[in-house]
Design an enzyme around this catalytic site. Structure first.
Site, PDB file in Angstrom:
ATOM      1  CG  ASN A   9       1.687  74.920 -37.014  1.00 30.06           C
ATOM      2  OD1 ASN A   9       2.668  74.214 -36.754  1.00 30.06           O
ATOM      3  ND2 ASN A   9       1.360  75.987 -36.304  1.00 30.06           N
ATOM      4  CE  LYS A  11      -0.918  74.848 -33.601  1.00 26.28           C
ATOM      5  NZ  LYS A  11      -1.873  75.605 -32.846  1.00 26.28           N
ATOM      6  CG  HIS A  98       2.206  79.974 -34.621  1.00 25.31           C
ATOM      7  ND1 HIS A  98       1.626  79.852 -33.379  1.00 25.31           N
ATOM      8  CD2 HIS A  98       1.337  79.389 -35.494  1.00 25.31           C
ATOM      9  CE1 HIS A  98       0.466  79.212 -33.492  1.00 25.31           C
ATOM     10  NE2 HIS A  98       0.270  78.929 -34.773  1.00 25.31           N
ATOM     11  CD  GLU A 100       0.336  77.494 -30.724  1.00 21.32           C
ATOM     12  OE1 GLU A 100       1.175  76.741 -31.242  1.00 21.32           O
ATOM     13  OE2 GLU A 100      -0.899  77.334 -30.849  1.00 21.32           O
ATOM     14  CD  GLU A 170      -2.170  81.106 -37.676  1.00 19.91           C
ATOM     15  OE1 GLU A 170      -2.695  80.074 -38.100  1.00 19.91           O
ATOM     16  OE2 GLU A 170      -1.248  81.104 -36.857  1.00 19.91           O
ATOM     17  N   GLY A 176      -6.835  77.320 -32.031  1.00 21.53           N
ATOM     18  CA  GLY A 176      -6.973  76.177 -31.123  1.00 21.53           C
ATOM     19  C   GLY A 176      -8.168  76.263 -30.198  1.00 21.53           C
ATOM     20  CB  SER A 216     -11.005  77.381 -35.093  1.00 20.29           C
ATOM     21  OG  SER A 216     -10.428  77.367 -33.798  1.00 20.29           O
TER      22      SER A 216
END
Ligand code: PEP
Length: 252
Positions: A9, A11, A98, A100, A170, A176, A216
């Site tokens: 991914n 992003k 996701h 985000e 996740e 991240g 991560s």
């Protein structure tokens, strides 16, 4: 045995040159190394580069996914991209849910439901992300949170439709941050998620559905995750941006 799935991914990273040279070099390295990595590899670049990316990977076993779609078929939604547009350039995989997107673009379960519907209408494979916050895990609520997220989204769909899904667990606190879940924590959650699929759809689907871990993953810890019984692969952010790191994850 199910093939492990590794998804990059990217992003909002990598421009045209970085995207195209990464993909060309990735293909070249995989071809040269001739090592059987036995993984399904999917790359999710930014919208403007999906077409060229798909073109570069054509004829190879590597596949491209979009990072998002809009929930409507077409219309006055300035700046948005529809499922049918992506379909018209040969894209048939999409990441939805996701954290985000949920956080920065306010994508709640009701919107995600609509996105899933339109993705299924156009025959997309969906990588659907779920995960709990640090606060929720600290209060030992992670299992309820995950159950709830599935109940209000994925579990609305039929056995036939579920075949189009991969689930990506996740934990938000691990995305991240460089602080992954332990593989034991991940395995425990994946086992739980699989048990929910068993209850809802029966043994065949619960065995077949791929449940990926994301948060991560790096070239040192990837192998431990991939060795777990209920972890069918990984969704990789930061460590998919560098070719050498990503190759090491593929060969983990
Ligand atoms: C992600 O954003 O899906 C992700 C897993 O990111 P990272 O690997 O950087 O934690």
């Amino acid at each position: 045995m199910k093939k492990k799935i590794v998804i990059a991914n990217w992003k909002m990273n990598h421009d045209f040159h970085e995207t195209t040279s990464f993909l060309r070099n990735l293909l070249k390295k995989i071809f040269e190394q001739k090592i059987n990595h036995n993984k399904e590899i999917i790359i999710a670049p930014s919208f403007p580069f999906l077409h060229i990316s798909n073109h570069i990977l054509q004829g190879s076993p590597l596949k491209i996914a979009a990072q998002n779609i809009h929930q409507m078929d077409k219309g006055s939604y300035t700046g948005e991209v529809s499922a049918s547009m992506l379909k018209s350039i040969g894209i048939s995989k999409v990441i939805l849910g996701h954290s985000e997107r949920r956080k920065f673009f306010c994508e709640k379960n009701n919107i995600l439901l609509e996105k899933i519907k339109i993705a299924l209408k156009y025959g997309f494979n969906i990588i659907f992300c779920i995960g709990e916050t640090y606060f929720e895990r600290n209060k030992n609520q992670q299992f309820n949170v995950i159950k709830d997220q599935l109940k209000h989204t994925v579990f609305h769909f039929s056995e036939n439709e579920i075949k189009f899904f991969h689930i990506a667990y996740e934990p938000i606190w691990a995305i991240g941050t460089g602080k992954s879940a332990t593989y034991q924590q991940a395995q425990k959650m994946h086992e739980f998620i699989r048990s929910l699929f068993l209850k809802k759809y029966g043994e065949n689907i619960s065995n077949k559905i791929s449940i990926l871990y994301g948060g991560s993953i790096n070239n040192f810890n990837a192998k431990d995750f991939f060795l777990q019984k209920d972890i069918d692969g990984g969704l990789i952010g930061n460590f998919s941006l560098n070719l050498e790191n990503f190759l090491k994850i593929i060969y983990s």
